[in-house]
Design an enzyme around this catalytic site. Structure first.
Site, mmCIF file in Angstrom:
data_model
loop_
_atom_site.group_PDB
_atom_site.id
_atom_site.type_symbol
_atom_site.label_atom_id
_atom_site.label_comp_id
_atom_site.label_asym_id
_atom_site.label_seq_id
_atom_site.Cartn_x
_atom_site.Cartn_y
_atom_site.Cartn_z
ATOM 1 N N ARG A 182 4.337 -22.028 -7.860
ATOM 2 C CA ARG A 182 3.918 -21.192 -6.737
ATOM 3 C C ARG A 182 4.769 -19.927 -6.667
ATOM 4 O O ARG A 182 4.253 -18.839 -6.383
ATOM 5 C CB ARG A 182 4.016 -21.985 -5.430
ATOM 6 C CG ARG A 182 2.990 -23.093 -5.314
ATOM 7 C CD ARG A 182 3.362 -24.121 -4.251
ATOM 8 N NE ARG A 182 3.522 -23.529 -2.945
ATOM 9 C CZ ARG A 182 4.026 -24.185 -1.885
ATOM 10 N NH1 ARG A 182 4.404 -25.465 -2.026
ATOM 11 N NH2 ARG A 182 4.143 -23.589 -0.718
ATOM 12 N N CYS A 238 10.684 -20.635 2.018
ATOM 13 C CA CYS A 238 9.860 -21.641 1.325
ATOM 14 C C CYS A 238 8.419 -21.391 1.728
ATOM 15 O O CYS A 238 7.999 -20.235 1.826
ATOM 16 C CB CYS A 238 10.328 -23.063 1.670
ATOM 17 S SG CYS A 238 10.232 -23.457 3.431
#
Length: 282
Positions: A182, A238
């Site tokens: 990601r 995150c």
């Protein structure tokens, strides 16, 4: 105990100190919705928890008016919820979870943002407690209200405007705790409306690397090999501010107690197409 040494306590320590009148125990178990969990964190707590543990719901002790998930609430709401859970001034708070620091690290960080210093995380969570022979309870814990005085540490929380000012600056390190696929833009985000990639200048240290197979945090020696310059001013980010708190917890274990968390994290950053996104390896 104070903000030095190790921010984690062992199951053995908790067994020895669980009857101390100032010890409060918090279960902050949280499961991400996209993992299709079989139960919620609250249901897991109801099914079995450490005796005396109250349930800390990061989705409820939150700014529920925000479009982003489990954002930090204001001091008034936080102190009200903490007081009703029996968490307050003079308490030694031990937070644990049933899901590899999701979201005990987040609750630990939230309490510290609100100025509570005497807060620790149970290393290995409920699994470690049971492995050491600890008993479980399935009865509600009468919390008993306790006064909570918020002393907000604004240096421990960042928003999008703060992060925009850090882009292109070398004065603060940005650590992204998402999986590398990601981060580099190879894999899609679990929130389908968001592109993957990363904030310019950030580095990738996936949160999963910080935790051993048994669910305990890796040793200080192992963490130092993973964390470049652990004493540097740092912001952790995150997907939505949960795994980032594990990064902050790990760096506290290495002596850096002042790591900030970007509360909105990628969910906020990537929601605005005007913000820069980097894809691919450097």
């Amino acid at each position: 105990m104070s903000e030095q040494g190790d921010p984690l306590v062992s199951a053995d320590w908790l067994m020895t100190n669980i009857t101390a009148p100032d010890v409060r125990i918090v279960d902050a178990t949280w499961f991400a919705s996209w993992t299709n969990p079989v139960e919620t964190g609250r249901e897991a707590w109801k099914r079995g928890h450490i005796p005396k543990a109250v349930y800390f719901d990061i989705d409820e002790i939150a700014d529920t008016a925000s479009p982003y998930p489990h954002m930090m609430p204001d001091a008034v709401k936080f102190s009200s919820r903490a007081r009703k859970l029996g968490l307050g001034d003079g308490s030694r708070i031990v937070v644990y979870d049933q899901n590899r620091f999701f979201a005990s690290a987040r609750a630990w960080w939230m309490l510290r943002v609100m100025g509570h210093k005497d807060v620790y995380v149970l290393d290995g969570g409920l699994h470690a407690w049971v492995s050491e022979g600890g008993a479980l309870d399935d009865l509600p814990t009468p919390p008993g209200e306790r006064h909570f005085t918020p002393r907000v540490r604004s240096d421990l929380i960042m928003d999008a405007r703060d992060m925009e000012q850090l882009v292109g600056s070398a004065r603060v390190k940005i650590i992204d705790a998402r999986p590398d696929g990601r981060f580099f833009g190879r894999d899609p985000e679990p929130r389908a409306e968001l592109p993957s990639g990363h904030i310019p200048g950030s580095i990738n240290v996936p949160g999963s690397l910080l935790v051993s197979e048994d669910g305990r945090m890796k040793s200080a020696e192992e963490l130092r090999r993973l964390m470049p310059d652990p004493g540097a001013p740092t912001v952790a980010t995150c997907g939505s501010g949960v795994t980032a708190a594990i990064t902050a917890l790990a760096l506290a274990r290495l002596g850096n107690w002042d790591v900030a968390v970007y509360d909105g994290s990628w969910t906020e950053w990537a929601s605005d197409p005007s913000r820069p996104i980097v894809r691919g390896a450097p």
